[in-house]
Design a protein around this motif. Sequence first.
Motif, PDB file in Angstrom:
ATOM      1  N   GLY A  42      14.955  -0.527  -0.384  1.00 38.51           N
ATOM      2  CA  GLY A  42      16.149  -1.362  -0.425  1.00 38.51           C
ATOM      3  C   GLY A  42      16.161  -2.341  -1.587  1.00 38.51           C
ATOM      4  N   TRP A  43      15.456  -2.003  -2.661  1.00 36.38           N
ATOM      5  CA  TRP A  43      15.409  -2.879  -3.825  1.00 36.38           C
ATOM      6  C   TRP A  43      16.419  -2.419  -4.863  1.00 36.38           C
ATOM      7  CZ3 TRP A  43       9.635  -1.521  -3.878  1.00 36.38           C
ATOM      8  CH2 TRP A  43       8.952  -2.272  -2.914  1.00 36.38           C
ATOM      9  N   SER A  44      16.999  -3.375  -5.573  1.00 37.15           N
ATOM     10  CA  SER A  44      17.924  -3.022  -6.654  1.00 37.15           C
ATOM     11  C   SER A  44      17.291  -3.255  -8.023  1.00 37.15           C
ATOM     12  CB  SER A  44      19.225  -3.829  -6.539  1.00 37.15           C
ATOM     13  OG  SER A  44      18.935  -5.218  -6.588  1.00 37.15           O
ATOM     14  N   GLN A  45      16.203  -3.994  -8.054  1.00 35.93           N
ATOM     15  CA  GLN A  45      15.533  -4.310  -9.313  1.00 35.93           C
ATOM     16  C   GLN A  45      14.126  -3.728  -9.334  1.00 35.93           C
ATOM     17  OE1 GLN A  45      16.760  -6.304 -11.887  1.00 35.93           O
ATOM     18  NE2 GLN A  45      18.740  -6.357 -10.838  1.00 35.93           N
ATOM     19  N   ALA A 101       0.827  -1.208   0.000  1.00 34.02           N
ATOM     20  CA  ALA A 101       0.000   0.000   0.000  1.00 34.02           C
ATOM     21  C   ALA A 101       0.857   1.252   0.000  1.00 34.02           C
ATOM     22  CB  ALA A 101      -0.919  -0.001   1.221  1.00 34.02           C
ATOM     23  N   ALA A 102       1.893   1.254   0.820  1.00 38.52           N
ATOM     24  CA  ALA A 102       2.750   2.435   0.933  1.00 38.52           C
ATOM     25  C   ALA A 102       3.460   2.742  -0.369  1.00 38.52           C
ATOM     26  CB  ALA A 102       3.754   2.249   2.066  1.00 38.52           C
ATOM     27  N   VAL A 103       4.062   1.725  -0.967  1.00 38.77           N
ATOM     28  CA  VAL A 103       4.813   1.998  -2.189  1.00 38.77           C
ATOM     29  C   VAL A 103       3.900   2.222  -3.384  1.00 38.77           C
ATOM     30  CG1 VAL A 103       6.937   0.903  -1.399  1.00 38.77           C
ATOM     31  CG2 VAL A 103       5.260  -0.459  -2.640  1.00 38.77           C
ATOM     32  N   SER A 104       2.729   1.580  -3.396  1.00 40.11           N
ATOM     33  CA  SER A 104       1.770   1.826  -4.475  1.00 40.11           C
ATOM     34  C   SER A 104       1.228   3.249  -4.394  1.00 40.11           C
ATOM     35  CB  SER A 104       0.625   0.819  -4.429  1.00 40.11           C
ATOM     36  OG  SER A 104       1.110  -0.481  -4.685  1.00 40.11           O
ATOM     37  N   LYS A 105       0.956   3.710  -3.177  1.00 37.40           N
ATOM     38  CA  LYS A 105       0.480   5.078  -2.983  1.00 37.40           C
ATOM     39  C   LYS A 105       1.572   6.074  -3.381  1.00 37.40           C
ATOM     40  CE  LYS A 105      -2.525   8.127  -1.458  1.00 37.40           C
ATOM     41  NZ  LYS A 105      -3.893   8.257  -1.913  1.00 37.40           N
ATOM     42  N   ALA A 106       2.807   5.776  -3.011  1.00 37.45           N
ATOM     43  CA  ALA A 106       3.919   6.652  -3.392  1.00 37.45           C
ATOM     44  C   ALA A 106       4.004   6.762  -4.909  1.00 37.45           C
ATOM     45  CB  ALA A 106       5.229   6.127  -2.810  1.00 37.45           C
ATOM     46  N   LYS A 107       3.873   5.638  -5.605  1.00 36.99           N
ATOM     47  CA  LYS A 107       3.905   5.661  -7.066  1.00 36.99           C
ATOM     48  C   LYS A 107       2.745   6.487  -7.618  1.00 36.99           C
ATOM     49  CE  LYS A 107       3.461   2.838 -11.160  1.00 36.99           C
ATOM     50  NZ  LYS A 107       2.677   1.709 -11.624  1.00 36.99           N
ATOM     51  N   MET A 129       1.329   8.918  -6.263  1.00 36.34           N
ATOM     52  CA  MET A 129       1.562  10.340  -5.958  1.00 36.34           C
ATOM     53  C   MET A 129       2.790  10.880  -6.704  1.00 36.34           C
ATOM     54  SD  MET A 129      -1.001  10.981  -4.068  1.00 36.34           S
ATOM     55  CE  MET A 129      -0.591  12.615  -3.512  1.00 36.34           C
ATOM     56  N   ALA A 130       3.244  10.139  -7.714  1.00 35.68           N
ATOM     57  CA  ALA A 130       4.332  10.548  -8.611  1.00 35.68           C
ATOM     58  C   ALA A 130       5.706  10.587  -7.955  1.00 35.68           C
ATOM     59  CB  ALA A 130       4.009  11.875  -9.288  1.00 35.68           C
ATOM     60  N   VAL A 131       5.905   9.795  -6.897  1.00 34.55           N
ATOM     61  CA  VAL A 131       7.246   9.654  -6.325  1.00 34.55           C
ATOM     62  C   VAL A 131       8.048   8.828  -7.339  1.00 34.55           C
ATOM     63  CG1 VAL A 131       8.601   8.651  -4.449  1.00 34.55           C
ATOM     64  CG2 VAL A 131       6.416   9.769  -3.959  1.00 34.55           C
ATOM     65  N   PRO A 132       9.228   9.277  -7.715  1.00 35.93           N
ATOM     66  CA  PRO A 132      10.013   8.536  -8.707  1.00 35.93           C
ATOM     67  C   PRO A 132      10.313   7.105  -8.251  1.00 35.93           C
ATOM     68  CG  PRO A 132      10.955  10.710  -8.322  1.00 35.93           C
ATOM     69  CD  PRO A 132       9.885  10.506  -7.285  1.00 35.93           C
ATOM     70  N   ILE A 133      10.252   6.178  -9.192  1.00 34.58           N
ATOM     71  CA  ILE A 133      10.502   4.770  -8.898  1.00 34.58           C
ATOM     72  C   ILE A 133      11.874   4.599  -8.249  1.00 34.58           C
ATOM     73  CG2 ILE A 133      10.835   2.480  -9.912  1.00 34.58           C
ATOM     74  CD1 ILE A 133       7.918   3.314  -9.838  1.00 34.58           C
ATOM     75  N   ALA A 134      12.863   5.355  -8.701  1.00 31.80           N
ATOM     76  CA  ALA A 134      14.214   5.247  -8.126  1.00 31.80           C
ATOM     77  C   ALA A 134      14.197   5.574  -6.631  1.00 31.80           C
ATOM     78  CB  ALA A 134      15.177   6.166  -8.858  1.00 31.80           C
ATOM     79  N   CYS A 135      13.402   6.545  -6.236  1.00 33.75           N
ATOM     80  CA  CYS A 135      13.288   6.915  -4.818  1.00 33.75           C
ATOM     81  C   CYS A 135      12.586   5.809  -4.030  1.00 33.75           C
ATOM     82  CB  CYS A 135      12.538   8.237  -4.691  1.00 33.75           C
ATOM     83  SG  CYS A 135      12.376   8.816  -2.995  1.00 33.75           S
ATOM     84  N   ILE A 136      11.522   5.271  -4.588  1.00 35.99           N
ATOM     85  CA  ILE A 136      10.792   4.179  -3.939  1.00 35.99           C
ATOM     86  C   ILE A 136      11.727   2.988  -3.738  1.00 35.99           C
ATOM     87  CG2 ILE A 136       8.944   2.470  -4.222  1.00 35.99           C
ATOM     88  CD1 ILE A 136       7.388   4.670  -5.772  1.00 35.99           C
ATOM     89  N   MET A 137      12.462   2.642  -4.783  1.00 33.24           N
ATOM     90  CA  MET A 137      13.380   1.505  -4.713  1.00 33.24           C
ATOM     91  C   MET A 137      14.466   1.726  -3.672  1.00 33.24           C
ATOM     92  SD  MET A 137      13.646   0.514  -8.745  1.00 33.24           S
ATOM     93  CE  MET A 137      15.187  -0.323  -8.477  1.00 33.24           C
ATOM     94  N   ALA A 138      14.991   2.927  -3.609  1.00 38.41           N
ATOM     95  CA  ALA A 138      16.045   3.230  -2.640  1.00 38.41           C
ATOM     96  C   ALA A 138      15.523   3.096  -1.212  1.00 38.41           C
ATOM     97  CB  ALA A 138      16.596   4.624  -2.882  1.00 38.41           C
TER      98      ALA A 138
END
Length: 69
Positions: A41-44, A21-27, A29-38
Amino acid sequence: MMLRRSGVETSRFTAGSVRSAAVSKAKAMAVPIACIMARAGWSQESTFARYYDRPLTEVGDTFQDVILA
């Protein structure tokens, strides 16, 4: 309650779905995928796409809308 307020369909998703829910909501709300991944802690990006990118539904909270209006 927090899942519902985040736009998560609570009839389908449970408390175990908080990370999704948190990361889907961030996406949404136009949070860049690179920021979400960082932050997660995801590299892919495929990890996010496969396991965590969930559809959100808009849920209005009439009480909240009236009080905060």
